[in-house]
Motif scaffolding. Structure first.
Motif, PDB file in Angstrom:
ATOM      1  N   SER A  66      -3.035   1.132  14.241  1.00 57.01           N
ATOM      2  CA  SER A  66      -3.770   0.921  12.365  1.00 57.01           C
ATOM      3  C   SER A  66      -3.013  -0.424  12.375  1.00 57.01           C
ATOM      4  N   ARG A  67      -3.879  -0.326  11.367  1.00 59.67           N
ATOM      5  CA  ARG A  67      -3.616  -1.849  10.294  1.00 59.67           C
ATOM      6  C   ARG A  67      -2.871  -1.745   9.251  1.00 59.67           C
ATOM      7  N   GLN A  68      -2.203  -2.632   8.624  1.00 55.37           N
ATOM      8  CA  GLN A  68      -1.653  -2.358   6.976  1.00 55.37           C
ATOM      9  C   GLN A  68      -2.022  -2.882   6.351  1.00 55.37           C
ATOM     10  N   ALA A  69      -2.485  -2.997   5.102  1.00 56.29           N
ATOM     11  CA  ALA A  69      -2.726  -3.352   3.932  1.00 56.29           C
ATOM     12  C   ALA A  69      -1.846  -3.180   2.152  1.00 56.29           C
ATOM     13  N   TRP A  70      -1.722  -3.833   1.757  1.00 57.41           N
ATOM     14  CA  TRP A  70      -0.952  -3.719   0.536  1.00 57.41           C
ATOM     15  C   TRP A  70      -1.805  -4.546  -0.481  1.00 57.41           C
ATOM     16  N   GLN A  71      -1.613  -3.773  -1.373  1.00 58.89           N
ATOM     17  CA  GLN A  71      -2.152  -4.429  -3.282  1.00 58.89           C
ATOM     18  C   GLN A  71      -1.806  -5.168  -3.845  1.00 58.89           C
ATOM     19  N   CYS A  72      -2.016  -6.085  -4.377  1.00 61.50           N
ATOM     20  CA  CYS A  72      -1.175  -6.799  -5.686  1.00 61.50           C
ATOM     21  C   CYS A  72      -1.055  -6.102  -6.266  1.00 61.50           C
ATOM     22  N   ARG A  73      -0.019  -5.106  -7.514  1.00 59.04           N
ATOM     23  CA  ARG A  73       0.332  -4.778  -8.586  1.00 59.04           C
ATOM     24  C   ARG A  73      -0.698  -5.748 -10.178  1.00 59.04           C
ATOM     25  N   ASP A  74      -0.758  -7.037  -9.648  1.00 65.38           N
ATOM     26  CA  ASP A  74      -1.308  -8.175 -11.008  1.00 65.38           C
ATOM     27  C   ASP A  74      -2.468  -7.882 -10.778  1.00 65.38           C
ATOM     28  N   CYS A  75      -2.904  -8.443  -9.678  1.00 66.90           N
ATOM     29  CA  CYS A  75      -4.413  -8.950 -10.082  1.00 66.90           C
ATOM     30  C   CYS A  75      -5.693  -8.051  -9.344  1.00 66.90           C
ATOM     31  N   GLY A  76      -4.920  -6.281  -8.406  1.00 65.94           N
ATOM     32  CA  GLY A  76      -5.860  -5.898  -7.890  1.00 65.94           C
ATOM     33  C   GLY A  76      -6.231  -5.972  -6.411  1.00 65.94           C
ATOM     34  N   ARG A  77      -5.673  -7.564  -6.102  1.00 61.44           N
ATOM     35  CA  ARG A  77      -6.179  -7.980  -4.909  1.00 61.44           C
ATOM     36  C   ARG A  77      -5.542  -7.234  -3.448  1.00 61.44           C
ATOM     37  N   VAL A  78      -6.190  -7.194  -2.733  1.00 66.25           N
ATOM     38  CA  VAL A  78      -6.036  -5.848  -1.816  1.00 66.25           C
ATOM     39  C   VAL A  78      -5.805  -7.520  -0.008  1.00 66.25           C
ATOM     40  N   TYR A  79      -4.514  -6.772   0.406  1.00 67.54           N
ATOM     41  CA  TYR A  79      -4.816  -7.759   1.631  1.00 67.54           C
ATOM     42  C   TYR A  79      -4.712  -7.157   2.808  1.00 67.54           C
ATOM     43  N   VAL A  80      -5.381  -6.999   3.757  1.00 67.94           N
ATOM     44  CA  VAL A  80      -5.972  -6.416   4.973  1.00 67.94           C
ATOM     45  C   VAL A  80      -5.480  -7.549   6.204  1.00 67.94           C
ATOM     46  N   ILE A  91     -11.509  -9.381  -2.611  1.00 66.22           N
ATOM     47  CA  ILE A  91     -11.335  -9.759  -3.958  1.00 66.22           C
ATOM     48  C   ILE A  91     -11.580  -8.681  -4.653  1.00 66.22           C
ATOM     49  N   PRO A  92     -10.984  -7.595  -5.533  1.00 68.97           N
ATOM     50  CA  PRO A  92     -11.812  -7.413  -6.531  1.00 68.97           C
ATOM     51  C   PRO A  92     -13.174  -7.430  -6.865  1.00 68.97           C
ATOM     52  N   GLY A  93     -13.820  -6.597  -7.355  1.00 69.12           N
ATOM     53  CA  GLY A  93     -15.558  -6.698  -8.244  1.00 69.12           C
ATOM     54  C   GLY A  93     -15.096  -7.394  -9.318  1.00 69.12           C
ATOM     55  N   SER A  94     -14.123  -6.534  -9.875  1.00 68.86           N
ATOM     56  CA  SER A  94     -14.025  -6.432 -10.968  1.00 68.86           C
ATOM     57  C   SER A  94     -12.760  -6.683 -11.640  1.00 68.86           C
ATOM     58  N   ASP A  95     -12.584  -6.732 -13.091  1.00 66.67           N
ATOM     59  CA  ASP A  95     -10.995  -7.063 -13.820  1.00 66.67           C
ATOM     60  C   ASP A  95     -10.267  -5.226 -13.088  1.00 66.67           C
ATOM     61  N   ASP A  96     -11.633  -4.175 -13.720  1.00 66.91           N
ATOM     62  CA  ASP A  96     -10.609  -3.169 -13.886  1.00 66.91           C
ATOM     63  C   ASP A  96     -10.293  -1.918 -13.098  1.00 66.91           C
ATOM     64  N   ILE A  97      -9.918  -3.466 -11.561  1.00 61.72           N
ATOM     65  CA  ILE A  97      -9.583  -1.876 -10.777  1.00 61.72           C
ATOM     66  C   ILE A  97      -8.997  -1.438 -11.138  1.00 61.72           C
ATOM     67  N   ARG A  98      -8.669  -0.728 -10.542  1.00 66.10           N
ATOM     68  CA  ARG A  98      -7.410   0.362 -10.313  1.00 66.10           C
ATOM     69  C   ARG A  98      -5.605  -0.016  -9.668  1.00 66.10           C
ATOM     70  N   ARG A  99      -4.843  -0.778  -9.857  1.00 64.19           N
ATOM     71  CA  ARG A  99      -3.922  -1.441  -9.436  1.00 64.19           C
ATOM     72  C   ARG A  99      -2.879  -0.214  -8.614  1.00 64.19           C
ATOM     73  N   GLU A 100      -3.604   0.928  -8.440  1.00 65.32           N
ATOM     74  CA  GLU A 100      -2.977   1.391  -7.398  1.00 65.32           C
ATOM     75  C   GLU A 100      -3.156   1.783  -6.673  1.00 65.32           C
ATOM     76  N   LEU A 101      -4.625   1.621  -5.687  1.00 66.45           N
ATOM     77  CA  LEU A 101      -5.147   2.090  -4.373  1.00 66.45           C
ATOM     78  C   LEU A 101      -4.297   2.627  -4.287  1.00 66.45           C
ATOM     79  N   PHE A 102      -3.304   2.307  -3.802  1.00 66.15           N
ATOM     80  CA  PHE A 102      -2.895   3.673  -2.555  1.00 66.15           C
ATOM     81  C   PHE A 102      -1.636   4.329  -2.426  1.00 66.15           C
ATOM     82  N   ARG A 103      -1.864   4.499  -3.963  1.00 61.17           N
ATOM     83  CA  ARG A 103      -0.727   6.015  -4.198  1.00 61.17           C
ATOM     84  C   ARG A 103      -1.012   6.882  -4.023  1.00 61.17           C
TER      85      ARG A 103
END
Length: 112
Positions: A66-80, A91-103
């Motif tokens: 497995s690998r870990q991933a984190w999402q920034c709550r402010d800008c939505g960027r995901v680090y994998v 980098i998110p494709g738009s400004d309206d990306i959900r900020r809680e993709l992993f919840r």
């Protein structure tokens, strides 16, 4: 662990069950994980010691693939986490990306 996001925010990984963190399993490893689960069930002998050993083998296998991933709550960027355990920003494709993709649930819901 602290991740300094490109937007200036800090992503913290200091607890369990975080809504902004996920564990990813590459599809190339999915069937081997299912085989490992089957093996753990089938090989968990009658004694508590044998059951614990089977569980630990399974946890080790999951940690290996497995690998870990984190999402920034402010800008939505995901680090994998890549295979070499370095972080790859997505980098998110738009400004309206959900900020809680992993919840997966509200914090009030039980975990079991």
């Amino acid at each position: 662990m602290k991740i300094n996001c490109h937007c200036g925010s800090t992503i913290l990984d200091s607890a369990d069950a975080l809504p902004h963190k996920a564990h990813l399993i590459p599809d190339q490893e999915w069937l081997s994980l299912l085989d490992a689960i089957d093996g753990a069930i089938e090989q968990s002998g009658p004694s508590p010691r044998e059951k614990e050993a089977a569980c630990m083998r399974l946890r080790t296998r999951i940690s290996e693939i497995s690998r870990q991933a984190w999402q920034c709550r402010d800008c939505g960027r995901v680090y994998v986490e890549r295979a070499d355990r370095q972080l790859e920003p997505l980098i998110p494709g738009s400004d309206d990306i959900r900020r809680e993709l992993f919840r997966s649930r509200t914090s009030e819901e039980p975990t079991t």
